[in-house]
Write a protein that holds these residues in place. Sequence first.
Motif, PDB file in Angstrom:
ATOM      1  N   VAL A  27       0.854  -1.194   0.000  1.00 54.31           N
ATOM      2  CA  VAL A  27       0.000   0.000   0.000  1.00 54.31           C
ATOM      3  C   VAL A  27       0.892   1.247   0.000  1.00 54.31           C
ATOM      4  CG1 VAL A  27      -1.733   1.299   1.307  1.00 54.31           C
ATOM      5  CG2 VAL A  27      -1.873  -1.192   1.195  1.00 54.31           C
ATOM      6  N   HIS A  28       1.985   1.178   0.807  1.00 53.57           N
ATOM      7  CA  HIS A  28       2.909   2.315   0.898  1.00 53.57           C
ATOM      8  C   HIS A  28       3.553   2.593  -0.467  1.00 53.57           C
ATOM      9  CE1 HIS A  28       5.108   5.146   3.371  1.00 53.57           C
ATOM     10  NE2 HIS A  28       6.248   4.767   2.836  1.00 53.57           N
ATOM     11  N   LEU A  29       3.917   1.532  -1.170  1.00 56.76           N
ATOM     12  CA  LEU A  29       4.535   1.686  -2.494  1.00 56.76           C
ATOM     13  C   LEU A  29       3.532   2.292  -3.482  1.00 56.76           C
ATOM     14  CD1 LEU A  29       6.683   1.161  -4.680  1.00 56.76           C
ATOM     15  CD2 LEU A  29       5.844  -1.174  -4.854  1.00 56.76           C
ATOM     16  N   LEU A  30       2.306   1.734  -3.513  1.00 56.84           N
ATOM     17  CA  LEU A  30       1.320   2.203  -4.496  1.00 56.84           C
ATOM     18  C   LEU A  30       0.904   3.649  -4.221  1.00 56.84           C
ATOM     19  CD1 LEU A  30      -0.865  -1.002  -4.950  1.00 56.84           C
ATOM     20  CD2 LEU A  30       0.876  -0.077  -6.487  1.00 56.84           C
ATOM     21  N   LEU A  31       0.674   3.959  -2.933  1.00 58.38           N
ATOM     22  CA  LEU A  31       0.318   5.344  -2.587  1.00 58.38           C
ATOM     23  C   LEU A  31       1.470   6.287  -2.928  1.00 58.38           C
ATOM     24  CD1 LEU A  31      -1.490   5.345   0.877  1.00 58.38           C
ATOM     25  CD2 LEU A  31      -2.282   6.449  -1.208  1.00 58.38           C
ATOM     26  N   GLY A  32       2.699   5.814  -2.684  1.00 55.66           N
ATOM     27  CA  GLY A  32       3.886   6.625  -2.987  1.00 55.66           C
ATOM     28  C   GLY A  32       3.958   6.936  -4.478  1.00 55.66           C
ATOM     29  N   LEU A  33       3.607   5.936  -5.301  1.00 57.78           N
ATOM     30  CA  LEU A  33       3.632   6.164  -6.752  1.00 57.78           C
ATOM     31  C   LEU A  33       2.532   7.153  -7.150  1.00 57.78           C
ATOM     32  CD1 LEU A  33       4.340   2.533  -8.067  1.00 57.78           C
ATOM     33  CD2 LEU A  33       5.944   4.445  -7.858  1.00 57.78           C
ATOM     34  N   ALA A  34       1.379   7.066  -6.449  1.00 61.51           N
ATOM     35  CA  ALA A  34       0.289   8.011  -6.733  1.00 61.51           C
ATOM     36  C   ALA A  34       0.724   9.434  -6.379  1.00 61.51           C
ATOM     37  CB  ALA A  34      -0.961   7.616  -5.945  1.00 61.51           C
ATOM     38  N   VAL A  35       1.402   9.574  -5.221  1.00 62.64           N
ATOM     39  CA  VAL A  35       1.879  10.909  -4.810  1.00 62.64           C
ATOM     40  C   VAL A  35       2.899  11.429  -5.825  1.00 62.64           C
ATOM     41  CG1 VAL A  35       3.153  12.188  -3.040  1.00 62.64           C
ATOM     42  CG2 VAL A  35       1.438  10.519  -2.353  1.00 62.64           C
ATOM     43  N   LEU A  36       3.772  10.531  -6.281  1.00 65.72           N
ATOM     44  CA  LEU A  36       4.780  10.917  -7.277  1.00 65.72           C
ATOM     45  C   LEU A  36       4.086  11.420  -8.547  1.00 65.72           C
ATOM     46  CD1 LEU A  36       7.775  10.932  -8.120  1.00 65.72           C
ATOM     47  CD2 LEU A  36       7.545   8.547  -8.797  1.00 65.72           C
ATOM     48  N   ALA A  37       3.043  10.705  -8.981  1.00 61.67           N
ATOM     49  CA  ALA A  37       2.310  11.116 -10.184  1.00 61.67           C
ATOM     50  C   ALA A  37       1.675  12.496  -9.967  1.00 61.67           C
ATOM     51  CB  ALA A  37       1.230  10.086 -10.518  1.00 61.67           C
ATOM     52  N   LEU A  38       1.074  12.698  -8.775  1.00 58.00           N
ATOM     53  CA  LEU A  38       0.468  14.006  -8.478  1.00 58.00           C
ATOM     54  C   LEU A  38       1.551  15.098  -8.448  1.00 58.00           C
ATOM     55  CD1 LEU A  38      -2.029  12.912  -5.678  1.00 58.00           C
ATOM     56  CD2 LEU A  38      -2.669  14.062  -7.813  1.00 58.00           C
ATOM     57  N   GLY A  39       2.717  14.725  -7.926  1.00 57.55           N
ATOM     58  CA  GLY A  39       3.828  15.675  -7.839  1.00 57.55           C
ATOM     59  C   GLY A  39       4.322  16.116  -9.215  1.00 57.55           C
ATOM     60  N   VAL A  40       4.144  15.248 -10.210  1.00 61.14           N
ATOM     61  CA  VAL A  40       4.565  15.604 -11.568  1.00 61.14           C
ATOM     62  C   VAL A  40       3.454  16.404 -12.267  1.00 61.14           C
ATOM     63  CG1 VAL A  40       5.134  14.648 -13.842  1.00 61.14           C
ATOM     64  CG2 VAL A  40       6.124  13.623 -11.790  1.00 61.14           C
ATOM     65  N   VAL A  41       2.203  15.936 -12.081  1.00 61.55           N
ATOM     66  CA  VAL A  41       1.075  16.559 -12.792  1.00 61.55           C
ATOM     67  C   VAL A  41       0.792  17.982 -12.288  1.00 61.55           C
ATOM     68  CG1 VAL A  41      -1.447  16.423 -13.036  1.00 61.55           C
ATOM     69  CG2 VAL A  41      -0.035  14.385 -13.455  1.00 61.55           C
ATOM     70  N   ARG A  42       0.895  18.172 -10.940  1.00 67.09           N
ATOM     71  CA  ARG A  42       0.469  19.473 -10.390  1.00 67.09           C
ATOM     72  C   ARG A  42       1.217  20.679 -10.942  1.00 67.09           C
ATOM     73  NH1 ARG A  42      -1.160  19.934  -4.343  1.00 67.09           N
ATOM     74  NH2 ARG A  42      -1.497  22.027  -5.140  1.00 67.09           N
ATOM     75  N   PRO A  43       2.550  20.678 -10.919  1.00 73.86           N
ATOM     76  CA  PRO A  43       3.232  21.866 -11.463  1.00 73.86           C
ATOM     77  C   PRO A  43       2.966  22.072 -12.952  1.00 73.86           C
ATOM     78  CG  PRO A  43       4.829  20.234 -10.669  1.00 73.86           C
ATOM     79  CD  PRO A  43       3.482  19.724 -10.311  1.00 73.86           C
ATOM     80  N   LEU A  44       2.781  20.952 -13.676  1.00 71.43           N
ATOM     81  CA  LEU A  44       2.489  21.090 -15.113  1.00 71.43           C
ATOM     82  C   LEU A  44       1.120  21.746 -15.298  1.00 71.43           C
ATOM     83  CD1 LEU A  44       3.697  17.624 -16.504  1.00 71.43           C
ATOM     84  CD2 LEU A  44       4.878  19.826 -16.597  1.00 71.43           C
ATOM     85  N   TRP A  45       0.150  21.261 -14.485  1.00 73.02           N
ATOM     86  CA  TRP A  45      -1.209  21.820 -14.592  1.00 73.02           C
ATOM     87  C   TRP A  45      -1.240  23.278 -14.140  1.00 73.02           C
ATOM     88  CZ3 TRP A  45      -4.881  21.542 -17.581  1.00 73.02           C
ATOM     89  CH2 TRP A  45      -6.175  21.940 -17.256  1.00 73.02           C
ATOM     90  N   ARG A  46      -0.377  23.604 -13.167  1.00 72.84           N
ATOM     91  CA  ARG A  46      -0.253  24.984 -12.694  1.00 72.84           C
ATOM     92  C   ARG A  46       0.177  25.905 -13.833  1.00 72.84           C
ATOM     93  NH1 ARG A  46       1.584  26.783  -6.880  1.00 72.84           N
ATOM     94  NH2 ARG A  46       3.280  28.067  -7.587  1.00 72.84           N
TER      95      ARG A  46
END
Length: 190
Positions: free
Chosen positions: A90-109
């Motif tokens: 769960v920690h790995l999968l959530l971590g990958l989700a956070v990583l994806a959000l971390g990439v998408v957010r500044p781009l969307w900004r």
Amino acid sequence: MHRVPGPEPRVGYRASQKVLHWLTVLAVAAQLAVGYNLDLDDGCDPAGEDRSGGDTSDAEEERLDRLEDACEARADDHDLLGGGFDLAEVHLLLGLAVLALGVVRPLWRRVAGLPPWSEHLSPARRRLATRTERALMTLLVVVPLTGLVLVGTGDDAWVPLHVGAHVAFFVALAAHLSSNLRPAILRRMF
Ligand code: HEM
Ligand code: HEM
């Protein structure tokens, strides 16, 4: 690029930005809860072995080995390929989700732009907000990456980096909350 208006004048954050913001908060909160509850010991170190001082009899050592093998076999039942789901996965999968959000957010900004500053923030607060938002977005990528390095290398020497990165995240979050945790500002993110 901070606070540069988007294509048309803006009054507030876009719904997509609010959704991304609160999704990130949820994912990170869950990730911290899981992280602190990870069972870092697989429980496969039978009691007594370490305290034996090295003069355990052969028969006793064999018994301890058998116990450890049985325990590890049970632990393996929970790994990814075994079909089960344990907290580490769960920690790995959530971590990958956070990583994806971390990439998408500044781009969307960049695409969506940012609304003008709240008039309730002084120039010093605006400078602090600019820095802490950048730090938070950077750490959204760095924290999961340090976790991936830790798991990828399987070397515990990387633990302090992962722990240090999430502590740095707490510092940035504290600064973020010191500006934003008041009704007039909070309202902007809802
Ligand atoms: C937003 C992302 C993440 C956060 C906030 C986070 C947070 C945490 C926390 C709070 C701990 C407990 C540390 C302690 O006991 O002091 C932890 C441990 C751990 N995390 Fe993460 N983590 C993240 C992503 C990842 C990722 C992507 C991986 C890779 C699979 C990972 C692997 C690990 C491992 C292996 C441990 C155990 C470290 C040890 O042996 O002490 N983490 N994490
Ligand atoms: C995982 C933790 C968090 C991260 C990574 C984060 C990140 C950000 C970022 C990057 C922004 C700038 C706007 C954007 O690019 O979307 C922002 C704005 C904001 N955040 Fe957070 N945030 C977090 C947690 C929180 C929490 C817990 C609260 C309040 C309880 C909060 C309240 C706000 C508010 C009110 C704004 C709008 C500020 C303004 O421009 O007036 N944030 N956040």
